[in-house]
Design an enzyme around this catalytic site. Structure first.
Site, PDB file in Angstrom:
ATOM      1  N   SER A  35       0.792  -1.311   0.037  1.00 55.95           N
ATOM      2  CA  SER A  35       0.092   0.096   0.196  1.00 55.95           C
ATOM      3  C   SER A  35       0.785   1.199  -0.080  1.00 55.95           C
ATOM      4  O   SER A  35       0.326   2.386  -0.412  1.00 55.95           O
ATOM      5  CB  SER A  35      -0.920  -0.164   1.120  1.00 55.95           C
ATOM      6  OG  SER A  35       0.028  -0.184   2.315  1.00 55.95           O
ATOM      7  N   GLU A 172      -9.461  -9.465   4.065  1.00 59.72           N
ATOM      8  CA  GLU A 172      -9.690  -8.054   3.800  1.00 59.72           C
ATOM      9  C   GLU A 172     -10.818  -7.865   3.211  1.00 59.72           C
ATOM     10  O   GLU A 172     -11.376  -8.712   2.277  1.00 59.72           O
ATOM     11  CB  GLU A 172      -8.567  -7.520   2.769  1.00 59.72           C
ATOM     12  CG  GLU A 172      -8.618  -5.886   2.589  1.00 59.72           C
ATOM     13  CD  GLU A 172      -7.698  -5.090   1.795  1.00 59.72           C
ATOM     14  OE1 GLU A 172      -6.472  -5.852   1.924  1.00 59.72           O
ATOM     15  OE2 GLU A 172      -7.699  -3.852   1.360  1.00 59.72           O
TER      16      GLU A 172
HETATM   17  O1  KIV Z   1      -0.510  -3.239   1.677  1.00 59.84           O
HETATM   18  C1  KIV Z   1      -1.014  -3.322   2.874  1.00 59.84           C
HETATM   19  O2  KIV Z   1      -0.989  -2.253   3.601  1.00 59.84           O
HETATM   20  C2  KIV Z   1      -1.800  -4.381   3.149  1.00 59.84           C
HETATM   21  C3  KIV Z   1      -2.500  -4.346   4.215  1.00 59.84           C
HETATM   22  C4  KIV Z   1      -3.748  -3.373   4.183  1.00 59.84           C
HETATM   23  C5  KIV Z   1      -3.170  -5.543   4.821  1.00 59.84           C
HETATM   24  O3  KIV Z   1      -1.954  -5.527   2.579  1.00 59.84           O
END
Ligand code: KIV
Length: 254
Positions: A35, A172
Site C-alpha cells: 500500500s 480483507e
Molecule cells: O498493503 C497493505 O498495507 C496491506 C494491508 C492493508 C493488509 O496489505
C-alpha cells in the site's frame, strides 16, 4: 497468541521513524505493505510497486522495529510467474531486509508456491478476500464473500493456505460473519481489515488510522488522530511566521 486468546495487533510501517514509533507503541506485528505505493508514492493502485521498493522500505523499517514481528509484502508479479521466481524474490526480501516473514496475496492457486517457500524456511502470511493486486479482476475495491458461493470459496482458500503452511492469513473486506467462520475453522490466526470483530487480530494502514491520509474514508476505518489537519496548521503557522519575520527569533539564532 491465538491459542492464548490474545488479540493480535498489526499496523503498517513504511520507514524507520514510524517503525520505531509503532514498535514503541507495542504492536505485535509491523507490516511493510505494498500500500506504500499508493499512500507514499501517490500511485492509483499497488500494481506498480516493485521488489526494489519493498526491499528499500523493508530495510528502513527494520532499523526502527526492534521487537514486533516484521512482515514484508511481496509486490505484484514477484511471486506469481513461477515457483523459482517466488523463492528467489522472497529469499531476497528475507536476506536483504532482515524481516521475519513475507506476505503474498491469493488463495488455493498459491498453495504450491507457499509450500515451496515454507519448505526452505520462509514464513508466509496469506492474504485473501479483497486482494488489491487483483483489483481489476475483482472490478474494484469491493467486499468479497457476500454470497454463499464466494463465501464458500473464501473458506476453501483459507483452508488451502493453512494446509500449505501459512502461519497467518489477512482477511480483507470480508463480511464479519464469514470472517468469523473462517477464524473459527483455522488453527492459525486471521488478521482482519474491514472484516469485523471476529478475526484473531486486526491490521490498519498507519497513515489512515493517524488521519494523515484524510482523502481516504472507507467504512471500516476508524481514525485515532487527525494529523493531516495538524500538519496543515503547523506548516501554515511556520510559513506565516517566516513571512512575518517572527521566526527565527533570537532564541533560535547563534
Ligand atoms: O498493503 C497493505 O498495507 C496491506 C494491508 C492493508 C493488509 O496489505
Amino acid at each position: 497468541m491465538k491459542q492464548a486468546g490474545k488479540t493480535i495487533v498489526c499496523v503498517t510501517a513504511y520507514d524507520a521513524l514510524f517503525g520505531r514509533l509503532v514498535d514503541e507503541a507495542g504492536v505485535d506485528c509491523a507490516l511493510v505493505g505494498d500500500s506504500l505505493n499508493q499512500v507514499l508514492c501517490g500511485e492509483p493502485s499497488t500494481l506498480s510497486a516493485t521488489l526494489e521498493q519493498m526491499i528499500y522500505h523493508g530495510r528502513a523499517v527494520r532499523r526502527g522495529v526492534q521487537r514486533a514481528l516484521l512482515v514484508i509484502d511481496m509486490p505484484f508479479l514477484s511471486y506469481q510467474v513461477s515457483r523459482e521466481e517466488a523463492v528467489r524474490n522472497c529469499g531476497r526480501v528475507m536476506k536483504e531486509t532482515g524481516a521475519q516473514a513475507v506476505k503474498l496475496e491469493g488463495g488455493a492457486a498459491m498453495a504450491d508456491t507457499i509450500r515451496a517457500l515454507v519448505e526452505i524456511g520462509i514464513p508466509v502470511m496469506g492474504h485473501i478476500g479483497l486482494t488489491p493486486q487483483s483489483v481489476h479482476a475483482l472490478g474494484g475495491y469491493r467486499v468479497q464473500g457476500r454470497d454463499d458461493a464466494t463465501a464458500q470459496r473464501l473458506e476453501a482458500d483459507a483452508k488451502a493456505l493453512e494446509e500449505a503452511g501459512c502461519f497467518s492469513i489477512v482477511l480483507e473486506l470480508v463480511p464479519a460473519a464469514v470472517a468469523g467462520r473462517i477464524s473459527k475453522a483455522l488453527a492459525i490466526p486471521t488478521i482482519g481489515i474491514g472484516a469485523g470483530a471476529h478475526c484473531d487480530g486486526q491490521v490498519l494502514v498507519l497513515h489512515d488510522l493517524l488521519g494523515l491520509n484524510d482523502a481516504f474514508e472507507p467504512k471500516f476505518l476508524k481514525r485515532y488522530a487527525r494529523l493531516a489537519a495538524d500538519v496543515r496548521q503547523a506548516v501554515g503557522t511556520y510559513a506565516a511566521e517566516v513571512r512575518g519575520g517572527t521566526y527565527p527569533g533570537p532564541e533560535h539564532s547563534f
